[in-house]
Design an enzyme around this catalytic site. Structure first.
Site, PDB file in Angstrom:
ATOM      1  N   HIS A 206      -7.957  13.029   6.548  1.00 38.67           N
ATOM      2  CA  HIS A 206      -7.340  12.312   6.300  1.00 38.67           C
ATOM      3  C   HIS A 206      -7.947  11.236   6.257  1.00 38.67           C
ATOM      4  O   HIS A 206      -7.396  10.101   7.447  1.00 38.67           O
ATOM      5  CB  HIS A 206      -6.043  12.112   6.371  1.00 38.67           C
ATOM      6  CG  HIS A 206      -5.286  11.249   5.798  1.00 38.67           C
ATOM      7  ND1 HIS A 206      -4.993  11.547   4.284  1.00 38.67           N
ATOM      8  CD2 HIS A 206      -4.673   9.932   5.992  1.00 38.67           C
ATOM      9  CE1 HIS A 206      -3.981  10.537   3.553  1.00 38.67           C
ATOM     10  NE2 HIS A 206      -3.772   9.923   4.651  1.00 38.67           N
ATOM     11  N   GLY A 242      -3.581  11.206   0.250  1.00 39.57           N
ATOM     12  CA  GLY A 242      -4.435  10.439  -0.415  1.00 39.57           C
ATOM     13  C   GLY A 242      -4.341  10.188  -1.759  1.00 39.57           C
ATOM     14  O   GLY A 242      -5.201   9.205  -2.665  1.00 39.57           O
ATOM     15  N   CYS A 355      16.677 -14.454   4.670  1.00 36.21           N
ATOM     16  CA  CYS A 355      15.969 -15.634   4.439  1.00 36.21           C
ATOM     17  C   CYS A 355      14.496 -15.640   5.328  1.00 36.21           C
ATOM     18  O   CYS A 355      14.345 -15.756   6.402  1.00 36.21           O
ATOM     19  CB  CYS A 355      16.939 -16.403   5.534  1.00 36.21           C
ATOM     20  SG  CYS A 355      18.707 -16.661   4.863  1.00 36.21           S
ATOM     21  N   GLU A 356      13.738 -15.745   4.439  1.00 34.82           N
ATOM     22  CA  GLU A 356      12.344 -15.724   4.633  1.00 34.82           C
ATOM     23  C   GLU A 356      11.695 -15.692   3.598  1.00 34.82           C
ATOM     24  O   GLU A 356      12.047 -14.966   2.132  1.00 34.82           O
ATOM     25  CB  GLU A 356      11.694 -14.091   5.238  1.00 34.82           C
ATOM     26  CG  GLU A 356      10.078 -14.046   5.881  1.00 34.82           C
ATOM     27  CD  GLU A 356      10.268 -13.708   6.838  1.00 34.82           C
ATOM     28  OE1 GLU A 356      10.755 -13.243   7.615  1.00 34.82           O
ATOM     29  OE2 GLU A 356       8.648 -12.959   7.077  1.00 34.82           O
TER      30      GLU A 356
END
Ligand SMILES: *Cc1c(COP(=O)(O)O)cnc(C)c1O
Length: 433
Positions: A206, A242, A355-356
């Site tokens: 994978h 994938g 708050c970011e």
């Protein structure tokens, strides 16, 4: 459904999800809210019917109701942790393969496979207790499982020496990846397995989510070479996951039949060489659930910072982390509270409550704030973030002490709550002063 398309040809207005009104879902269950369309998940499972086994990488979306839904479609499951083993069992999966050979002449299928690069203590206990098949991503796992489950059959996850992925953080092959057993180490690892008394019956590669089937197909060639080294003990080969889904305007679904043909040819060549049948597995995560998932948010503020307009919604990267983690693009649509929205579009940035400063849904790789063309929006309108059913809820967090959102599964026009929103009590459970 949607009536207006952006210049980029994705709908920018949405009234319903799977036939249920967005406003009704929001009023009944609150926002932010994850909603899954069961029919889309079924359709994606059926797209892969050519494969002997479709194994859902549940880390993409592991709600029990989703696991039960894919199980009812005949899909098997992958578990990467003790928690995921427990989820698979709780959703009704059997722990190990039936003794009788499968009626189609193929080797028996393992309903649950534990795939990881390590055993932590709990996962080794769970694997031993339930008899779960193990896919070893490190050679050290061989002796560890042999000690607890003498004579076990195992799968080897091999790193073919090259990788792929939609970002460096999702690349799972090559020297830059910690995953799998290095292809050059296979002879030594086979000696260790033999010494430990284990039979290598599975081979798995994978290399991560990509958009490029040609690249994914290189894995088939690498797998064939390693299969030759392992030899006739092999009963199962896995192409890993994938499989891409289209997120951005202009992107399209992959050529599934071409991809299957390529793997089927590899399988048949190996069958001729070994003189017995081989089970061919595919292990999608994103592909089965991404397009089924929607996050309904409510717009709580509309403001201008200089020349740029921001819509601030009640979901943040605590709700959906892919944009802040990978700069991922998610389509967005507006569901106005009152009447029809204007057909004109304006460029807006969309952010959350945290708050970011990185708490922006319209960001590009590298964290740059971008904008999106949307109809004019007002406080109280709903904004739907789409194609959020893979690596969405499962990556949600309690950052800023925000409760995890509720999850709803819509099937046959009926919405069913499949995970309750967390409560303030949930947020402090287990803590003490
Ligand atoms: C994550 C993962 C998958 C699924 O990857 P997708 O890109 O979501 O298809 C498959 N197999 C393993 C071992 C994984 O870790």
């Amino acid at each position: 459904m949607s009536t207006t398309s952006s210049p980029a040809e994705q709908p920018v207005l949405r009234d319903t999800i799977a036939g249920v009104r967005v406003a009704d879902l929001a009023r009944s269950h609150g926002t932010p809210l994850y909603v899954y369309d069961a029919e889309i998940i079924r359709r994606r499972c059926r797209d892969l019917a050519a494969w002997d086994t479709v194994r859902f990488a549940q880390k993409a979306c592991s709600n029990l109701a989703v696991l039960a839904l894919v199980r009812s479609e005949g899909v098997m499951v992958d578990a990467v942790s003790t928690g995921e083993i427990h989820r698979a069992l709780a959703a009704g999966y059997a722990a190990h393969a039936a003794k009788a050979p499968a009626t189609d002449g193929l080797p028996p299928v393992h309903p649950i496979v534990y795939t990881a690069d390590i055993f932590d203590r709990e996962s080794l206990d769970a694997v031993a207790k339930h008899g779960i098949h193990v896919n070893c991503g490190s050679a050290d796992m061989i002796e560890q499982v042999a000690e607890r489950v003498p004579g076990a059959e195992i799968t080897l996850r091999v790193n073919p020496g090259f990788g792929h992925g939609h970002s460096q953080k999702t690349n799972t092959g090559g020297e830059g990846s910690k995953h799998g057993i290095w292809h050059g180490e296979i002879p030594e690892v086979l000696r260790r397995a033999e010494w430990a008394g284990l039979a290598v019956t599975g081979l798995h590669m994978h290399i991560g989510s990509g958009t490029d089937l040609a690249h994914l197909a290189e894995v088939a060639g690498a797998l064939e070479r390693v299969a030759g080294e392992i030899g006739r003990s092999l009963t199962t080969i896995s192409a890993g996951g994938g499989l891409p889904v289209p997120y951005k305007p202009g992107e399209v679904h992959a050529d599934l039949s071409g991809y299957f043909q390529l793997w089927d040819t590899t399988r048949r060549r190996l069958e001729d060489r070994f003189g017995h049948r081989l089970r061919l597995e595919i292990e999608p995560g994103r592909y089965l659930t991404a397009e089924s998932g929607f996050v309904i948010t409510e717009i709580r503020a509309v403001k201008k910072q200089g020349g740029r307009k921001y819509l601030l919604v009640d979901a943040g990267f605590n709700t959906l982390a892919r944009p802040v983690l990978y700069g991922s693009y998610h389509p967005m649509s507006l569901c106005p509270q009152a009447g029809a929205a204007s057909e004109t579009l304006e460029e807006v940035a969309v952010g959350g409550p945290l708050c970011e400063s990185g708490d922006i849904f319209t960001q590009t790789d590298g964290g740059f704030v971008a904008t999106r063309p949307l109809p004019p929006a007002a406080v109280g309108d709903y904004l739907v973030i789409e194609i959020a059913g893979a690596y969405g809820f499962v990556m949600a967090s309690n950052y800023n002490s925000k409760p995890l959102p509720a999850e709803v599964l819509v099937d046959g026009g009926k919405a069913r709550l499949v995970r309750a929103r967390q409560t303030p009590e949930d947020l402090v459970r287990g803590e003490c002063v």
